[in-house]
Scaffold this active site. Structure first.
Site, mmCIF file in Angstrom:
data_model
loop_
_atom_site.group_PDB
_atom_site.id
_atom_site.type_symbol
_atom_site.label_atom_id
_atom_site.label_comp_id
_atom_site.label_asym_id
_atom_site.label_seq_id
_atom_site.Cartn_x
_atom_site.Cartn_y
_atom_site.Cartn_z
ATOM 1 N N GLU A 16 0.872 -1.185 0.000
ATOM 2 C CA GLU A 16 0.000 0.000 0.000
ATOM 3 C C GLU A 16 0.906 1.230 0.000
ATOM 4 O O GLU A 16 1.889 1.279 0.732
ATOM 5 C CB GLU A 16 -0.858 -0.005 1.269
ATOM 6 N N HIS A 79 -8.094 2.729 -3.353
ATOM 7 C CA HIS A 79 -9.010 2.771 -2.211
ATOM 8 C C HIS A 79 -10.081 3.783 -2.607
ATOM 9 O O HIS A 79 -9.809 4.743 -3.312
ATOM 10 C CB HIS A 79 -8.303 3.259 -0.947
ATOM 11 N N ASP A 111 -12.578 7.014 6.686
ATOM 12 C CA ASP A 111 -12.384 7.652 7.991
ATOM 13 C C ASP A 111 -13.163 8.950 8.002
ATOM 14 O O ASP A 111 -13.056 9.758 7.076
ATOM 15 C CB ASP A 111 -10.890 7.955 8.206
HETATM 16 P P1 FAD Z 1 -17.833 -0.193 7.401
HETATM 17 O O1 FAD Z 1 -17.648 -1.621 7.021
HETATM 18 O O2 FAD Z 1 -18.927 0.559 6.736
HETATM 19 O O3 FAD Z 1 -18.028 -0.184 8.974
HETATM 20 C C1 FAD Z 1 -18.054 1.040 9.717
HETATM 21 C C2 FAD Z 1 -18.810 0.809 11.019
HETATM 22 O O4 FAD Z 1 -20.209 0.676 10.756
HETATM 23 C C3 FAD Z 1 -18.407 -0.483 11.736
HETATM 24 O O5 FAD Z 1 -18.470 -0.236 13.109
HETATM 25 C C4 FAD Z 1 -19.468 -1.501 11.334
HETATM 26 O O6 FAD Z 1 -19.656 -2.481 12.314
HETATM 27 C C5 FAD Z 1 -20.686 -0.612 11.160
HETATM 28 N N1 FAD Z 1 -21.551 -1.051 10.061
HETATM 29 C C6 FAD Z 1 -21.150 -1.536 8.854
HETATM 30 N N2 FAD Z 1 -22.205 -1.770 8.051
HETATM 31 C C7 FAD Z 1 -23.306 -1.402 8.759
HETATM 32 C C8 FAD Z 1 -24.693 -1.397 8.472
HETATM 33 N N3 FAD Z 1 -25.136 -1.810 7.277
HETATM 34 N N4 FAD Z 1 -25.519 -0.934 9.450
HETATM 35 C C9 FAD Z 1 -25.067 -0.516 10.643
HETATM 36 N N5 FAD Z 1 -23.740 -0.504 10.959
HETATM 37 C C10 FAD Z 1 -22.890 -0.937 10.044
HETATM 38 N N6 FAD Z 1 -9.849 5.282 5.154
HETATM 39 C C11 FAD Z 1 -9.781 6.302 4.257
HETATM 40 O O7 FAD Z 1 -10.410 7.352 4.462
HETATM 41 N N7 FAD Z 1 -8.993 6.196 3.133
HETATM 42 C C12 FAD Z 1 -8.291 5.075 2.856
HETATM 43 O O8 FAD Z 1 -7.600 5.006 1.831
HETATM 44 C C13 FAD Z 1 -8.355 3.976 3.771
HETATM 45 N N8 FAD Z 1 -7.683 2.827 3.541
HETATM 46 C C14 FAD Z 1 -7.865 1.750 4.363
HETATM 47 C C15 FAD Z 1 -7.233 0.535 4.071
HETATM 48 C C16 FAD Z 1 -7.435 -0.589 4.876
HETATM 49 C C17 FAD Z 1 -6.758 -1.899 4.520
HETATM 50 C C18 FAD Z 1 -8.270 -0.490 6.033
HETATM 51 C C19 FAD Z 1 -8.495 -1.681 6.916
HETATM 52 C C20 FAD Z 1 -8.868 0.714 6.359
HETATM 53 C C21 FAD Z 1 -8.673 1.844 5.536
HETATM 54 N N9 FAD Z 1 -9.280 3.064 5.804
HETATM 55 C C22 FAD Z 1 -9.175 4.128 4.932
HETATM 56 C C23 FAD Z 1 -9.992 3.252 7.064
HETATM 57 C C24 FAD Z 1 -11.476 2.961 6.960
HETATM 58 O O9 FAD Z 1 -12.093 3.853 6.069
HETATM 59 C C25 FAD Z 1 -12.010 3.126 8.375
HETATM 60 O O10 FAD Z 1 -11.603 2.048 9.184
HETATM 61 C C26 FAD Z 1 -13.491 3.383 8.496
HETATM 62 O O11 FAD Z 1 -13.706 3.908 9.810
HETATM 63 C C27 FAD Z 1 -14.372 2.160 8.329
HETATM 64 O O12 FAD Z 1 -14.359 1.704 7.046
HETATM 65 P P2 FAD Z 1 -15.053 0.315 6.690
HETATM 66 O O13 FAD Z 1 -15.067 0.197 5.232
HETATM 67 O O14 FAD Z 1 -14.478 -0.771 7.512
HETATM 68 O O15 FAD Z 1 -16.531 0.667 7.234
#
Ligand code: FAD
Length: 309
Positions: A16, A79, A111
């Site tokens: 990454e 991403h 985030d």
């Molecule tokens: P989600 O899967 O949507 O989950 C977010 C929260 O909502 C969780 O607590 C989950 O339990 C809850 N949830 C999920 N679906 C539902 C639903 N349908 N109803 C109710 N609750 C729900 N961030 C950036 O801004 N830019 C990046 O480039 C970036 N790269 C990343 C790369 C990796 C490998 C990882 C692991 C994370 C990265 N992040 C990045 C961070 C990520 O965006 C954050 O961790 C963010 O807070 C959550 O993203 P997610 O896709 O896991 O969210």
């Protein structure tokens, strides 16, 4: 070949990088003989590029991915987040990636920028984004999603978080990249739990090389609430820069010595962590290259990752 197809035969190895904010940073990463070209020599299957919270630095994200696409040495993966994006924005932006030949996306909620309480966009969760991409673009994209072995910091329970991960699979995701996790027992429990929940997607483990004290603490605690195991805490304590590693003008007499010994211990720790993950039977190792080559290359070679291909 799509990354999803590679998992059918073997484990993957990937990096990454992030889009630099300055022209000097861009030259260092994307210029002739720069970090990207050096990283290719380690035979990664793909290189992903982060997407700034709130869509910041998107231009540079595309420039970095264009370079990886043009060089043709490995798959570029962008991403992409729901933050601040209407459905129309998502449609247009993802079409732009496709027009540039970039058809692998890590679909994230994103985030939340400081002070925000929601995405300020039409979609609120990664589950919805995966569904939307499949509806709008069919199978044109290979879709990765995030998984959180310790539970996402905002999840109401680990069980709920796993249920939403299953929903990402059901909505059409192809593989999982995991959030940082230094607690190997928590990781093993999560891996068993997701398999019990019927999640069969390949799990690619996200690993940040431990090179810098402040960056490590920041990554663990500023957003994600990751547990640091005893060994990692010891490395931090033994090399603590006084008054603290965030101070720009530390009074510690041995700042450089401590930085060097922290890095050396951190590299050994990272290699050991990769060994442990591979022994768990994970499907890939995804190293945060931090836009650096030398230390990352040392880790990849010592851990035997460049022989996976
Ligand atoms: P989600 O899967 O949507 O989950 C977010 C929260 O909502 C969780 O607590 C989950 O339990 C809850 N949830 C999920 N679906 C539902 C639903 N349908 N109803 C109710 N609750 C729900 N961030 C950036 O801004 N830019 C990046 O480039 C970036 N790269 C990343 C790369 C990796 C490998 C990882 C692991 C994370 C990265 N992040 C990045 C961070 C990520 O965006 C954050 O961790 C963010 O807070 C959550 O993203 P997610 O896709 O896991 O969210």
């Amino acid at each position: 070949m799509s990354v999803a197809e590679i998992y059918e035969n073997r484990a993957t190895f990937s990096f990454e990088v992030f889009p630099p904010k300055t022209d000097v940073g861009m030259e260092k990463l994307c210029g002739a003989g720069g970090v990207l070209e050096k990283l290719y020599t380690l035979n990664p299957d793909y290189i992903s590029c982060t997407y700034g919270a709130g869509g910041t630095n998107v231009g540079k994200n595309l420039e970095v991915l264009d370079k990886i696409r043009a060089d043709g040495k490995c798959e570029p993966v962008t991403h992409f987040t729901c933050i601040g994006n209407t459905k129309e924005d998502i449609r247009n932006k993802l079409q732009t990636y496709l027009d540039h030949g970039i058809d692998h996306v890590l679909a994230l909620r994103g985030d939340l920028p400081f002070g925000w309480t929601g995405t300020n966009g039409d979609l609120h969760y990664a589950t919805e984004l995966v569904k939307f991409i499949r509806k709008e673009f069919g199978d044109k994209f290979t879709i990765a999603v995030a998984g959180s072995p310790e539970g996402h910091i905002q999840c109401r329970s680990l069980e709920a978080d796993i249920a939403f991960l299953k929903q990402k699979q059901d909505n059409g995701a192809d593989f999982i990249i995991s959030q940082l996790c230094w607690d190997m027992d928590a990781f093993r429990r999560w891996l068993d739990a997701i398999r019990d929940a019927g999640i069969w997607l390949p799990v690619d483990v996200g690993i940040m090389p431990i090179l810098d004290q402040a960056a490590t603490i920041n990554m663990a605690l500023s957003r994600n609430g990751c547990v640091m195991d005893r060994k990692l805490c010891e490395i931090i304590s033994k090399n603590w820069i006084f008054p603290n590693p965030f101070d720009k003008e530390p009074f510690d007499a041995d700042v450089e010595g401590k930085k060097a010994s922290f890095k050396q211990a951190g590299i050994e720790y990272t290699i050991n962590q990769i060994d442990q993950y591979r022994a768990c039977g994970v499907d890939g190792i995804h190293l945060y290259a931090l836009n650096k080559y030398d230390d990352v290359a040392y880790i990849a070679k010592a851990a035997g990752l460049i022989d996976l291909v």
